[in-house]
Design an enzyme around this catalytic site. Sequence first.
Site, mmCIF file in Angstrom:
data_model
loop_
_atom_site.group_PDB
_atom_site.id
_atom_site.type_symbol
_atom_site.label_atom_id
_atom_site.label_comp_id
_atom_site.label_asym_id
_atom_site.label_seq_id
_atom_site.Cartn_x
_atom_site.Cartn_y
_atom_site.Cartn_z
ATOM 1 C CG HIS A 48 -2.235 -0.601 1.006
ATOM 2 N ND1 HIS A 48 -3.494 0.306 1.121
ATOM 3 C CD2 HIS A 48 -2.391 -1.870 0.617
ATOM 4 C CE1 HIS A 48 -4.401 -0.706 0.938
ATOM 5 N NE2 HIS A 48 -4.004 -1.653 0.508
ATOM 6 N NE ARG A 52 -0.347 5.550 1.554
ATOM 7 C CZ ARG A 52 -0.366 4.482 2.462
ATOM 8 N NH1 ARG A 52 -1.209 3.624 2.130
ATOM 9 N NH2 ARG A 52 0.432 4.485 3.168
#
Length: 170
Positions: A48, A52
């Site tokens: 994750h 990002r």
Amino acid sequence: MIHLITGGQRSGKSQFAENLVLSLTNHPIYLATSRVWDEDHLRRIEKHKLRRGNQWVTIEEEKFLSKHNYLGKVILLDCITLWLNNFFFDNGEDDIKSLNEAQSELENIFNQECDWIVVTNELGLGGHPENKIAMRFNDLQGTINQWIAQRADIVTLIISGIPVEIKNTL
């Protein structure tokens, strides 16, 4: 503004939410609520983070979201399910205490002058759990989701990566 994004596991909620936040600000804040349970979970968290990139400011907070100042910011809170899990297991079988503590924290952050993009799981879409602990958590999750949805200005359901707007009062 509060925008609740819900859906089943692996439905594309987080990626939809990240894109939404980036459309609203050049200074996104990611409020990460998950504890690290094991190596597999750590790898998912790292994946994750890589997706990002460096543009995001990440705040890691397992329970006490209201101890941070979000004034004037756009915040992605990801996710309510993992966050609520922390109250659930810390409070043993006292689900009322877990619900009250979670609602109190959410009241405090939702009263700040900022915009919230909130990700949660719609656990009821996955069938009826066979064990008592999972059933208790599903009940708690469903209750907090309803509570947030009532306060939310916008509610979006993600199905197979496709957003379906459920509520919009703006």
